[in-house]
Scaffold this motif. Structure first.
Motif, PDB file in Angstrom:
ATOM      1  N   ARG A 199       1.284  -2.221  -6.392  1.00  0.00           N
ATOM      2  CA  ARG A 199       0.703  -3.021  -5.316  1.00  0.00           C
ATOM      3  C   ARG A 199       0.821  -4.512  -5.629  1.00  0.00           C
ATOM      4  O   ARG A 199       1.243  -5.309  -4.781  1.00  0.00           O
ATOM      5  N   GLU A 250       0.827  -1.204   0.000  1.00  0.00           N
ATOM      6  CA  GLU A 250       0.000   0.000   0.000  1.00  0.00           C
ATOM      7  C   GLU A 250       0.863   1.256   0.000  1.00  0.00           C
ATOM      8  O   GLU A 250       0.539   2.243  -0.680  1.00  0.00           O
ATOM      9  N   ALA A 256       2.513   1.590  -3.415  1.00  0.00           N
ATOM     10  CA  ALA A 256       1.485   1.936  -4.394  1.00  0.00           C
ATOM     11  C   ALA A 256       1.201   3.435  -4.331  1.00  0.00           C
ATOM     12  O   ALA A 256       1.044   4.104  -5.364  1.00  0.00           O
TER      13      ALA A 256
END
Length: 240
Positions: free
Chosen positions: A216, A96, A99
């Motif tokens: 991700r 996360e 990303a």
């Protein structure tokens, strides 16, 4: 005042010495010079660093608190084998964070940054196949180029707190293992290379959502590969 080696800890700069030794031991573990499951002998480390056992003992306690080593009955301090679930949890968070970095990089990337990413990815691939040519340490070289790739995106994201959070997770597990996976598995190496290409292309064309998605998926896949390696490894490392 304490006598002998204890003076090193109580004197000014003693804590700095402990931190320095802990950092050196950590680097050896992270690089693979001290493999997971290995016993850490205070006398040998003290001799290596030219100090008494006292700062070494304190450094090992520091690393134990951080979870990098553990103390086992009849064996003493050993490099801890991470549990696969720990790897998966850490990489879920890392996925996360990276990303987000990739999405933020879309609006901030320069042409020179893109060139750097492409060069790092190609160099990583080239270095990882050098095992077949017997040139240098391919795992170390490919790891460095992989770091350049991911660190560049984190830097371009222009969020220092985000970059630090990513780095903290990266320093949780020995870094040489993921590099060895690339060197030892042709299919994984090719897939990793192509995943990087898709991340670069998404960032370059300004597609933040695609950059986020590709990064991700890439990190989650890398985490699963690493977790499976530790699953296999934990069955062979003596810990009792």
């Amino acid at each position: 005042m304490a006598a002998g080696g204890d003076t090193e800890i109580s004197a000014a700069g003693g804590h700095a010495l402990v931190d320095e030794i802990a950092a050196k031991i950590r680097e050896r573990i992270m690089s693979g010079d001290i493999p997971i499951g290995s016993q850490l002998r205070q006398a040998e480390l003290a001799n290596d660093f030219g100090v008494s056992r006292t700062p070494v003992r304190e450094a090992l306690r520091q690393l134990q608190t951080g979870g990098l080593i553990e103390v086992l009955p009849n064996r003493g301090a050993v490099v801890r084998v991470p549990a696969p679930w720990e790897v998966r949890e850490a990489y879920e968070v890392r996925a996360e964070l990276e990303a987000l970095a990739a999405a933020r990089a879309v609006e901030r990337i320069s042409r020179s940054d893109v060139t750097r990413l492409r060069a790092a990815n190609q160099d990583m691939y080239d270095r990882s196949v050098e095992r077949e040519r017997g040139q240098g340490d391919p795992a170390l070289a490919s790891r460095r180029e992989n770091d350049v790739f991911h660190n560049t995106i984190a830097e371009v994201s222009a969020n220092a707190r985000l970059a630090r959070a990513i780095e903290e997770i990266n320093e949780t597990f020995p870094r040489n293992v993921s590099a060895q996976l690339l060197v030892g598995d042709d299919r994984h190496r090719e897939e990793n290379f192509q995943e990087h290409v898709r991340i670069i292309e998404a960032i370059e064309r300004g597609d933040a959502e695609a950059a986020r998605r590709e990064m991700r998926e890439h990190v989650l896949k890398a985490g699963e590969q690493l977790a499976r390696w530790y699953e296999r490894r934990s069955a062979t490392v003596f810990t009792g």
